[in-house]
Design an enzyme around this catalytic site. Sequence first.
Site, mmCIF file in Angstrom:
data_model
loop_
_atom_site.group_PDB
_atom_site.id
_atom_site.type_symbol
_atom_site.label_atom_id
_atom_site.label_comp_id
_atom_site.label_asym_id
_atom_site.label_seq_id
_atom_site.Cartn_x
_atom_site.Cartn_y
_atom_site.Cartn_z
ATOM 1 N N ASN A 138 -18.968 -26.541 49.182
ATOM 2 C CA ASN A 138 -19.068 -26.555 47.807
ATOM 3 C C ASN A 138 -19.989 -27.910 47.243
ATOM 4 O OD1 ASN A 138 -21.332 -25.338 45.339
ATOM 5 N ND2 ASN A 138 -19.679 -24.096 45.152
ATOM 6 N N LYS A 147 -21.707 -28.257 44.452
ATOM 7 C CA LYS A 147 -21.992 -28.083 43.384
ATOM 8 C C LYS A 147 -22.973 -29.659 43.046
ATOM 9 C CE LYS A 147 -17.302 -25.577 42.273
ATOM 10 N NZ LYS A 147 -16.184 -25.338 42.036
ATOM 11 N N HIS A 177 -21.152 -16.704 42.977
ATOM 12 C CA HIS A 177 -20.188 -17.476 42.191
ATOM 13 C C HIS A 177 -19.760 -17.529 41.060
ATOM 14 C CE1 HIS A 177 -17.921 -21.676 41.440
ATOM 15 N NE2 HIS A 177 -17.755 -21.460 42.964
ATOM 16 N N GLU A 227 -19.144 -19.655 38.907
ATOM 17 C CA GLU A 227 -19.451 -21.122 37.950
ATOM 18 C C GLU A 227 -21.030 -19.508 36.551
ATOM 19 O OE1 GLU A 227 -18.779 -24.255 39.656
ATOM 20 O OE2 GLU A 227 -17.333 -23.822 40.018
ATOM 21 N N GLU A 256 -12.769 -15.598 45.499
ATOM 22 C CA GLU A 256 -12.356 -17.057 44.927
ATOM 23 C C GLU A 256 -11.947 -16.623 43.762
ATOM 24 O OE1 GLU A 256 -14.936 -20.509 46.003
ATOM 25 O OE2 GLU A 256 -15.782 -19.996 44.940
ATOM 26 N N GLY A 275 -11.004 -25.057 40.622
ATOM 27 C CA GLY A 275 -11.211 -26.764 40.816
ATOM 28 C C GLY A 275 -10.028 -26.661 39.448
ATOM 29 N N SER A 328 -9.656 -23.966 44.960
ATOM 30 C CA SER A 328 -8.702 -25.737 45.208
ATOM 31 C C SER A 328 -8.348 -25.474 46.618
ATOM 32 C CB SER A 328 -7.727 -25.544 44.266
ATOM 33 O OG SER A 328 -7.904 -25.385 42.780
HETATM 34 P P1 PGA Z 1 -13.011 -25.544 44.077
HETATM 35 O O1 PGA Z 1 -14.079 -24.452 44.169
HETATM 36 O O2 PGA Z 1 -12.658 -25.774 46.074
HETATM 37 O O3 PGA Z 1 -12.933 -26.994 43.714
HETATM 38 O O4 PGA Z 1 -11.824 -24.700 43.546
HETATM 39 C C1 PGA Z 1 -14.080 -24.247 44.685
HETATM 40 C C2 PGA Z 1 -16.098 -23.168 44.460
HETATM 41 O O5 PGA Z 1 -16.238 -23.448 43.457
HETATM 42 O O6 PGA Z 1 -16.575 -22.684 45.520
#
Ligand code: PGA
Length: 253
Positions: free
Chosen positions: A13, A15, A98, A100, A170, A176, A215
């Site tokens: 992903n 982003k 997601h 976010e 997640e 992140g 992460s």
């Molecule tokens: P990250 O994000 O690996 O940077 O923690 C994962 C995601 O949001 O899909």
Amino acid sequence: MQADKRRPLVAGNWKMHGNLAEARERALAVRAGANGLACELALVPPFLHVPLLAELLRDSPVAVGAQDVSEHASGAYTGEVSAGMLVDAGCRYVIVGHSERRALFGDTDAVVAAKFMAARAAGLVPVLCVGETLAEREAGATGNVVLRQLDAVLAVAGSAAVCAAVLAYEPVWAIGTGLTATPAQAQEVHALLRAHLARKDSQGAAAVRILYGGSVKAGNAGEIFAMPDVDGGLVGGASLDAREFLQICAQAR
Ligand code: PGA
């Protein structure tokens, strides 16, 4: 559960990062290293980069996905992108729910369910994300939260559709942040999700892929992917480096 029946999927992903030139370079690097890997791979760029990736990854083992989709099939929805448009542009997968989107853009459980349905109707495979915040984990509410998020989609889509999709656990506190769920923490939630589905559809539950995200890096992917109910990963930050992404993919067997 028999993990050997499920081919793992590792999706990157991206982003909202990078420009077209960087997307091209990264996609070609992933394509060049993707042959012979045991897992299925997908790259999930911003909307504007989808057509480029679809072109670059045609006839390769790397699928293309989108990060979001409109709940509506078409109409006066300025700024939105429909599931049909994503299929037309070459997407196989789309992320829905997601954290976010849920936290920053008002995607409620009901909206996520509607997006899931829109994706399915157009022939996309939804990657349905669920996960708890740190406060929810500390309050002992992890199970309630992820099952509430799953049930909202089950109620609208039914278990056959959910089992034909991809789930992603997640934990919000791990996205992140550099904090990762331990393999045991991930396994516990993945097993809970699968057992919940199994009460409605035991075959479907045994077949559905449940990815872990938060992460994931080359240094921790192997131990997480080795858990029996973890079927690959949804990788954010580390997927921006093609070499590291491929190292992560190589650990999904
Ligand atoms: P990250 O994000 O690996 O940077 O923690 C994962 C995601 O949001 O899909």
